[in-house]
Motif scaffolding. Structure first.
Motif, PDB file in Angstrom:
ATOM      1  N   ARG A 151       0.853  -1.182   0.000  1.00 29.88           N
ATOM      2  CA  ARG A 151       0.000   0.000   0.000  1.00 29.88           C
ATOM      3  C   ARG A 151       0.891   1.233   0.000  1.00 29.88           C
ATOM      4  NH1 ARG A 151      -4.661   1.316   4.326  1.00 29.88           N
ATOM      5  NH2 ARG A 151      -6.152   2.230   2.912  1.00 29.88           N
ATOM      6  N   ARG A 174      -1.662  10.326   3.384  1.00 29.06           N
ATOM      7  CA  ARG A 174      -2.751   9.384   3.130  1.00 29.06           C
ATOM      8  C   ARG A 174      -2.328   8.376   2.069  1.00 29.06           C
ATOM      9  NH1 ARG A 174      -7.586  11.618  -0.342  1.00 29.06           N
ATOM     10  NH2 ARG A 174      -7.426   9.427  -0.887  1.00 29.06           N
ATOM     11  N   PRO A 175      -2.908   7.190   2.101  1.00 26.14           N
ATOM     12  CA  PRO A 175      -2.611   6.217   1.050  1.00 26.14           C
ATOM     13  C   PRO A 175      -3.045   6.753  -0.316  1.00 26.14           C
ATOM     14  CG  PRO A 175      -3.686   5.130   2.912  1.00 26.14           C
ATOM     15  CD  PRO A 175      -3.800   6.612   3.139  1.00 26.14           C
ATOM     16  N   GLU A 231     -10.623   2.273   9.168  1.00 28.46           N
ATOM     17  CA  GLU A 231     -10.933   2.472   7.756  1.00 28.46           C
ATOM     18  C   GLU A 231     -11.581   1.213   7.219  1.00 28.46           C
ATOM     19  OE1 GLU A 231      -7.483   3.126   5.238  1.00 28.46           O
ATOM     20  OE2 GLU A 231      -6.192   2.068   6.604  1.00 28.46           O
ATOM     21  N   ILE A 256     -12.087  -1.050   4.004  1.00 26.01           N
ATOM     22  CA  ILE A 256     -11.456  -1.339   2.718  1.00 26.01           C
ATOM     23  C   ILE A 256     -12.297  -2.385   1.997  1.00 26.01           C
ATOM     24  CG2 ILE A 256      -9.374  -2.275   1.624  1.00 26.01           C
ATOM     25  CD1 ILE A 256      -7.908  -1.269   4.262  1.00 26.01           C
ATOM     26  N   HIS A 268      -7.807   4.021  -1.067  1.00 32.43           N
ATOM     27  CA  HIS A 268      -8.135   4.816   0.116  1.00 32.43           C
ATOM     28  C   HIS A 268      -9.284   5.757  -0.190  1.00 32.43           C
ATOM     29  CE1 HIS A 268      -7.457   6.764   3.954  1.00 32.43           C
ATOM     30  NE2 HIS A 268      -7.439   7.937   3.373  1.00 32.43           N
ATOM     31  N   TYR A 322     -10.577   7.987   6.582  1.00 37.56           N
ATOM     32  CA  TYR A 322     -10.571   7.402   7.916  1.00 37.56           C
ATOM     33  C   TYR A 322     -11.846   7.800   8.640  1.00 37.56           C
ATOM     34  CZ  TYR A 322      -5.618   6.834   6.856  1.00 37.56           C
ATOM     35  OH  TYR A 322      -4.441   6.480   6.260  1.00 37.56           O
TER      36      TYR A 322
END
Lengths: 253, 253, 253, 253
Positions: free
Chosen positions: A222, A232-233, C218, C220, C240, C243
């Motif tokens: 990731r 942030r990703p 989070e 996913i 993403h 959050y």
């Protein structure tokens, strides 16, 4: 053999590898730069073309494989190649088998890790792939330790007492007996397959052929946006490359 | 140096490493086995104690680190160690720096990968950790290529022109200038930190110190139950080990 | 209010929502179909245009939000909207606050879940967003239970004793005191932010304002290719969205 | 029906639900508190026993299901329950079918979402599970809208023209034809199975029975430690609960 190569990047999407001795002109997103001029730029330095800065770095094997390899197949990506090398204990002096050669990405990692006293025996049945892999590897390999076999391992593996073997083939269950013969007792086997159906069928074949299965796993990477204040990703990521299966040859049961 | 070690496992929770030359008696979940008897068992074979089968395998560096290392700190796990080695281009002949030594897990991987012509310079400020790491490494290392420094790199790094450096310290931003001095131009830096706050602070420090940041990422491993007919990921998994940051030293701006 | 809408899909990329009463002609990847003809096709049936089959389904709120909503902002996606509703205990008769309204995706879910006896009070400071959200919601909402406020909640929230509040704003820490005033004791607060820096700053603000933090998480979603014989996750996935932070108002400390 | 229940938590591992009208004494990690005393504490307030603070909150359906439900089976967890409700468009007035009832966790969510004008028809073949589910649901349900069937749906579903159906059974492929008969055209079907083998077999059955498959996915929740200055995911997480499959009934082909 990567010493004559450089990575040029703008820190955005542009990432390209060039042979510093043969490059004549490099096309860039904002213009171009002459090969002669490039030779004068020290690795680790940068240059500017039309208000954009470009960095010149030494070319790591990672860069060569990701940005320069001629690909005709799905390659084994560095995140998997790395873990495979640790799990198969690829290290100096080891004798490793592999099928198929594919584009040679994993072969390149294996070759470097086993060093001058080790050997990588790589099998590939499709002729055009053999020649592309040879070309790919001739440009990046440091050691003369790769033996190419242009044949399917369904027809047998020529070596014996190998330390480890890696399979990246569509139907690994068809060749488990051949791999078993080629491995030394306690020798390691790694397998990469993209689908869950293949994982199930491979597990069955390994159990039938007296392999001890160490692990079935997937490696997920990731990536994050490089922004200290807004960490942030990344919005989009690679969702799947493949499943890894690792086992060891058991001899007595 | 791992040749004298074996891994014994029951294919369930029991996974232990022993020195075949010094082990006297091995306690097993279902009983015990004598050291003398163990010596007669070929690697890749198995034995049965009270209806449970135990397998004897050669001890890979992975096994040594996961099941035998004396740990006094959180170690760098194989999934990260593997990717770090690929991303920092750790390979034969390279000169690599590292801080802190910790339990020596990553040091062991580095030492093996750079081989007899390479060097690993490892820094650790806490004395008791240095001695445990030395002991851990003396039992697994193949090459005499590790230089231990019992000091904090906040007080400077003695080497220059290193190919790569790896940081596993609480506050990497305090030592980026020292690492910068020790690296060659275009040299690679890898950093592991557990929290997002540290990632943000490290990114800022790297940008301030003229490093090109290649990647911020995490490596997630998802293991599956080994069951061909009921294939599924394990119920519980490791949720987080750390974030990885990779960069290169830029020299001219 | 979704009864007059249909979803047309070819089972590939084409997924579109139409109002069956007003659609005149639908452009398809392989041609087009007339609105009159479409009216004769029962929901759950299909039609063929130039050898490709198209399915006509009833339009779920999910479909409306994903394929038909006029978006001027990043919407709260169904995977998060769903979990938010469970975590904030959104249910018939509840009085819920929300800021900002955005495109109204979450407002639509809230409105339907609280039903005719509940209320959704939604705040949005940007005028153009209010009007787009009103239009979006007028086309899908079942209940007349949404109160629009065209103002920033930095200037105060008009309601009191709300059961729950949801924040999707850039700087939630600026409005925690206002939300606190509007919530009943033990009332629930949910917050969505995209970056880790925002999570840290929001946690601090919640702790300063006497909220009990239930969870930071989070959600996913990993989608698979629909292929029984070659089952595997999709190659590319959403990496993403954001959050989630959930807390409850504490009154006495 | 949850109005008479409270959640008590210490913000650490202790999370328990009690009926405020019947609780006599609550055992806490650091001591105990009397039921009479508890009644005087306002929801949203806290009390201290031996230097540890305990919070008293209203009991959400989430809390009831996670901390109070009598479980005799693996329940459908809130993260999946939430997404299932959105994907099956569970909303006021809908008529929903479900098999098996299990512990009734999903039934509770469905019942609340369809409200007083909706219906939930739930099938369970094991008698003891029916009675436990009935007891679980009697304590939390707001609406008298659940019809219990003590039978396997392999023997047929009594209802017709259902808006949606959810399957949480070991071999869903055995009952797809029954579910098909019970659904209205374009009606939605959701299925939860833990293994990839079940996913493959279910996809085949859905394709054979003229269902349009919308999505195969898994919902992964990653929780973070609640620490603003040292933000990071939890060390250990749930690795897998199950795979979700969603489809719609197609009528004409």
């Amino acid at each position: 053999m990567l010493d004559d190569k450089i990575l040029i990047t703008d820190g955005k999407k542009f990432k390209r590898v060039f042979n510093i001795n043969s490059v004549e002109k490099v096309k860039l997103p904002t213009g171009e730069i002459d090969g002669e001029k490039l030779k004068e730029i020290q690795k680790g330095s940068s240059f500017i073309v039309n208000n954009r800065r470009y960095y010149v770095f030494n070319c790591d094997l990672y860069d060569y494989i990701m940005y320069h390899l001629t690909r005709h197949t799905q390659i084994v990506y560095p995140k998997e190649a790395a873990y495979i090398m640790v799990r198969l204990d690829i290290s100096p002096g080891k004798r490793i088998g592999e099928a198929g050669t594919g584009s040679g990405a994993l072969t390149a990692f294996f070759s470097r890790a086993v060093g001058k006293d080790g050997r990588v025996y790589t099998y590939e049945k499709r002729e055009e792939f053999v020649s592309i892999a040879k070309k790919n590897l001739s440009r990046c390999r440091e050691f003369d330790n790769i033996i190419f076999h242009h044949k399917s391992i369904e027809d047998g593996i020529e070596e014996r007492d190998l330390d480890a073997f890696f399979l990246d083939v569509r139907e690994p269950w068809l060749v488990i007996t051949q791999v078993r013969e080629a491995l030394k007792p306690s020798g390691s086997l790694g397998i990469l397959v993209p689908t869950t159906n293949q994982v199930s069928q491979t597990i069955e074949s390994l159990e039938d052929n007296n392999f001890f299965i160490l692990e079935v796993s997937e490696i997920i990477m990731r990536e994050f946006k490089i922004n200290a204040q807004r960490l942030r990703p990344k919005d989009i990521m690679v969702g799947h490359t493949g499943y890894l299966i690792f086992g060891k040859k058991v001899v007595d049961i």
